[in-house]
Design a protein around this motif. Structure first.
Motif, PDB file in Angstrom:
ATOM      1  N   ARG A   1       0.825  -1.199   0.000  1.00 36.95           N
ATOM      2  CA  ARG A   1       0.000   0.000   0.000  1.00 36.95           C
ATOM      3  C   ARG A   1       0.863   1.255   0.000  1.00 36.95           C
ATOM      4  N   ALA A   2       0.522   2.206  -0.859  1.00 38.36           N
ATOM      5  CA  ALA A   2       1.276   3.457  -0.946  1.00 38.36           C
ATOM      6  C   ALA A   2       1.008   4.320   0.287  1.00 38.36           C
ATOM      7  N   PRO A   3       1.980   5.139   0.714  1.00 39.22           N
ATOM      8  CA  PRO A   3       1.772   6.052   1.848  1.00 39.22           C
ATOM      9  C   PRO A   3       0.870   7.216   1.442  1.00 39.22           C
ATOM     10  N   LEU A   4      -0.431   6.987   1.469  1.00 39.39           N
ATOM     11  CA  LEU A   4      -1.393   7.936   0.908  1.00 39.39           C
ATOM     12  C   LEU A   4      -1.425   9.254   1.673  1.00 39.39           C
ATOM     13  N   VAL A   5      -1.256   9.203   2.989  1.00 40.95           N
ATOM     14  CA  VAL A   5      -1.279  10.452   3.767  1.00 40.95           C
ATOM     15  C   VAL A   5      -0.099  11.328   3.365  1.00 40.95           C
ATOM     16  N   THR A   6       1.067  10.725   3.250  1.00 38.55           N
ATOM     17  CA  THR A   6       2.264  11.476   2.846  1.00 38.55           C
ATOM     18  C   THR A   6       2.062  12.132   1.492  1.00 38.55           C
ATOM     19  N   TYR A   7       1.629  11.354   0.519  1.00 37.73           N
ATOM     20  CA  TYR A   7       1.429  11.897  -0.822  1.00 37.73           C
ATOM     21  C   TYR A   7       0.323  12.953  -0.833  1.00 37.73           C
ATOM     22  N   GLY A   8      -0.708  12.751  -0.016  1.00 37.79           N
ATOM     23  CA  GLY A   8      -1.802  13.722   0.043  1.00 37.79           C
ATOM     24  C   GLY A   8      -1.341  15.056   0.601  1.00 37.79           C
ATOM     25  N   VAL A   9      -0.556  15.027   1.679  1.00 36.02           N
ATOM     26  CA  VAL A   9      -0.060  16.273   2.283  1.00 36.02           C
ATOM     27  C   VAL A   9       0.877  16.990   1.306  1.00 36.02           C
ATOM     28  N   ILE A  10       1.739  16.238   0.641  1.00 43.42           N
ATOM     29  CA  ILE A  10       2.625  16.854  -0.349  1.00 43.42           C
ATOM     30  C   ILE A  10       1.810  17.513  -1.448  1.00 43.42           C
ATOM     31  N   GLY A  11       0.787  16.817  -1.927  1.00 47.51           N
ATOM     32  CA  GLY A  11      -0.060  17.380  -2.984  1.00 47.51           C
ATOM     33  C   GLY A  11      -0.747  18.661  -2.546  1.00 47.51           C
ATOM     34  N   VAL A  12      -1.279  18.684  -1.325  1.00 48.33           N
ATOM     35  CA  VAL A  12      -1.955  19.885  -0.824  1.00 48.33           C
ATOM     36  C   VAL A  12      -0.974  21.044  -0.709  1.00 48.33           C
ATOM     37  N   CYS A  13       0.226  20.781  -0.197  1.00 51.21           N
ATOM     38  CA  CYS A  13       1.223  21.858  -0.052  1.00 51.21           C
ATOM     39  C   CYS A  13       1.625  22.425  -1.410  1.00 51.21           C
ATOM     40  N   VAL A  14       1.792  21.563  -2.409  1.00 49.62           N
ATOM     41  CA  VAL A  14       2.165  22.031  -3.750  1.00 49.62           C
ATOM     42  C   VAL A  14       1.045  22.879  -4.349  1.00 49.62           C
ATOM     43  N   VAL A  15      -0.200  22.427  -4.209  1.00 52.75           N
ATOM     44  CA  VAL A  15      -1.334  23.197  -4.731  1.00 52.75           C
ATOM     45  C   VAL A  15      -1.419  24.551  -4.027  1.00 52.75           C
ATOM     46  N   MET A  16      -1.258  24.560  -2.713  1.00 51.71           N
ATOM     47  CA  MET A  16      -1.309  25.819  -1.974  1.00 51.71           C
ATOM     48  C   MET A  16      -0.188  26.757  -2.408  1.00 51.71           C
ATOM     49  N   TYR A  17       0.981  26.209  -2.687  1.00 49.73           N
ATOM     50  CA  TYR A  17       2.106  27.038  -3.128  1.00 49.73           C
ATOM     51  C   TYR A  17       1.796  27.691  -4.473  1.00 49.73           C
ATOM     52  N   LEU A  18       1.196  26.921  -5.379  1.00 46.60           N
ATOM     53  CA  LEU A  18       0.811  27.494  -6.674  1.00 46.60           C
ATOM     54  C   LEU A  18      -0.244  28.583  -6.498  1.00 46.60           C
ATOM     55  N   LEU A  19      -1.191  28.359  -5.582  1.00 46.02           N
ATOM     56  CA  LEU A  19      -2.219  29.371  -5.325  1.00 46.02           C
ATOM     57  C   LEU A  19      -1.605  30.620  -4.698  1.00 46.02           C
ATOM     58  N   GLN A  20      -0.581  30.447  -3.891  1.00 47.69           N
ATOM     59  CA  GLN A  20       0.104  31.618  -3.335  1.00 47.69           C
ATOM     60  C   GLN A  20       0.707  32.478  -4.451  1.00 47.69           C
ATOM     61  N   TRP A  21       1.271  31.810  -5.443  1.00 43.29           N
ATOM     62  CA  TRP A  21       1.825  32.533  -6.585  1.00 43.29           C
ATOM     63  C   TRP A  21       0.734  33.256  -7.373  1.00 43.29           C
ATOM     64  N   LEU A  22      -0.396  32.565  -7.545  1.00 44.35           N
ATOM     65  CA  LEU A  22      -1.471  33.135  -8.379  1.00 44.35           C
ATOM     66  C   LEU A  22      -2.192  34.284  -7.678  1.00 44.35           C
ATOM     67  N   THR A  23      -2.276  34.238  -6.362  1.00 42.12           N
ATOM     68  CA  THR A  23      -3.042  35.261  -5.635  1.00 42.12           C
ATOM     69  C   THR A  23      -2.159  36.348  -5.044  1.00 42.12           C
ATOM     70  N   GLY A  24      -0.878  36.324  -5.355  1.00 42.46           N
ATOM     71  CA  GLY A  24       0.006  37.315  -4.763  1.00 42.46           C
ATOM     72  C   GLY A  24       0.152  37.057  -3.275  1.00 42.46           C
ATOM     73  N   SER A  25      -0.053  38.083  -2.483  1.00 40.70           N
ATOM     74  CA  SER A  25       0.090  37.942  -1.025  1.00 40.70           C
ATOM     75  C   SER A  25      -1.245  37.691  -0.329  1.00 40.70           C
ATOM     76  N   VAL A  26      -2.336  37.615  -1.093  1.00 35.81           N
ATOM     77  CA  VAL A  26      -3.669  37.512  -0.481  1.00 35.81           C
ATOM     78  C   VAL A  26      -3.806  36.225   0.329  1.00 35.81           C
ATOM     79  N   LEU A  27      -3.521  35.083  -0.296  1.00 35.73           N
ATOM     80  CA  LEU A  27      -3.686  33.802   0.392  1.00 35.73           C
ATOM     81  C   LEU A  27      -2.690  33.662   1.535  1.00 35.73           C
ATOM     82  N   THR A  28      -1.467  34.098   1.293  1.00 40.94           N
ATOM     83  CA  THR A  28      -0.436  33.985   2.325  1.00 40.94           C
ATOM     84  C   THR A  28      -0.829  34.769   3.570  1.00 40.94           C
ATOM     85  N   GLN A  29      -1.284  36.004   3.396  1.00 40.04           N
ATOM     86  CA  GLN A  29      -1.675  36.823   4.539  1.00 40.04           C
ATOM     87  C   GLN A  29      -2.933  36.304   5.216  1.00 40.04           C
ATOM     88  N   ALA A  30      -3.767  35.596   4.462  1.00 36.82           N
ATOM     89  CA  ALA A  30      -5.013  35.078   5.044  1.00 36.82           C
ATOM     90  C   ALA A  30      -4.778  33.850   5.914  1.00 36.82           C
TER      91      ALA A  30
END
Length: 288
Positions: A76-105
């Motif tokens: 069985r793959a470590p699904l929690v690990t891969y899930g957390v990595i995926g969420v962090c990467v998506v959030m990082y991309l959203l930080q880039w797209l929203t400027g400082s809005v998401l980061t400050q929020a």
């Protein structure tokens, strides 16, 4: 004068397989003695058993467990690990797209758990963010999470591992609450990552494995935390200590039928202590 009588009896029909009534068969399961077609017979240590008997035997057989109480599932793959990595990467991309809005929020500073501003969820959401100005920030954390998560998650099980990450991130924020100026913002999964460092040390020690290389790694990262500017050594320290405590709870609970229950109660107690410490720290926050 005698008469001869002849008896003509019809041949008895062959039994049929219970799972495939359209298939007559002279084969039988050597466990339950029911008829079974070749498709429904499976080779056993002694003879052949039908599908139903094989399923019953598997259900009755206890699932193998790891040293720390998790069901052993090497495929069985470590699904929690891969899930957390995926969420962090998506959030990082959203930080880039929203400027400082998401980061400050979603970032966390002690002021967000004070008498003036009370937004305690930031103590966790900040762990999903990373500095948009430093790709190395997210790269280091995700590589470390990938390396350690693939080892720890199968060893302790998904739910224990998920709580370990969550509580380590919270523990990092609690340390920030007490040791960082009120308006200093912090982001990053480093608290959770340092929690994995601490947990790995305890789990290796409990398994009798060597820990020298891991201690060197922890020491190097601790030095970097204090020497390199703009790194929250407070969050690293809080995450490391919380990871050690969580791993002690997981590793030291004796084997037994209620081991998972006691492990869960122990981790819940750690969460309770962190919440209590947060409540203690709220009146201590003073604006700069």
């Amino acid at each position: 004068m005698s008469a001869e009588h002849s008896h003509t009896g019809a041949a008895r029909p062959a039994p049929v397989c219970p799972r495939h009534p359209d298939q007559p068969t002279h084969l039988r399961c050597q466990r339950c003695d029911r008829p079974a077609c070749p498709q429904c017979l499976h080779q056993a240590p002694v003879g052949f058993h039908c599908t139903d008997c094989v399923a019953q035997a598997r259900a009755a057989r206890p699932s193998p467990r790891t040293r720390f109480g998790a069901v052993a599932r090497p495929d069985r793959a470590p699904l929690v690990t891969y899930g957390v990595i995926g969420v962090c990467v998506v959030m990082y991309l959203l930080q880039w797209l929203t400027g400082s809005v998401l980061t400050q929020a979603l970032w966390y500073a002690p002021l967000h758990t004070s008498s003036w501003v009370f937004e305690p969820w930031r103590m966790l959401t900040s762990a999903l963010l990373h500095s948009p100005s430093s790709a190395m920030h997210i790269l280091f954390n995700m590589v470390a999470l990938w390396m350690f998560g693939r080892v720890i998650e199968p060893a302790v099980g998904a739910w224990r591992y998920g709580l370990l990450l969550l509580l380590s991130a919270l523990g990092g924020s609690v340390a920030v609450l007490f040791l960082t100026p009120a308006t200093t913002p912090t982001v990053g999964a480093s608290g959770a990552v340092f929690g994995l460092f601490g947990a790995m040390f305890i789990l290796l020690r409990s398994s009798g494995a060597q820990t020298g290389g891991l201690l060197v790694l922890i020491g190097i990262n601790a030095v970097i935390s204090f020497v390199v500017p703009n790194i929250s050594w407070q969050g690293h320290l809080g995450g490391l200590l919380t990871g050690v405590i969580c791993a002690l709870v997981i590793a030291r609970v004796p084997r037994g039928p209620r081991r998972s229950l006691w492990q869960g109660l122990g981790l819940a107690s750690v969460a309770g202590v962190l919440v209590a410490l947060t409540a203690v720290g709220i009146p201590l926050v003073t604006p700069a």
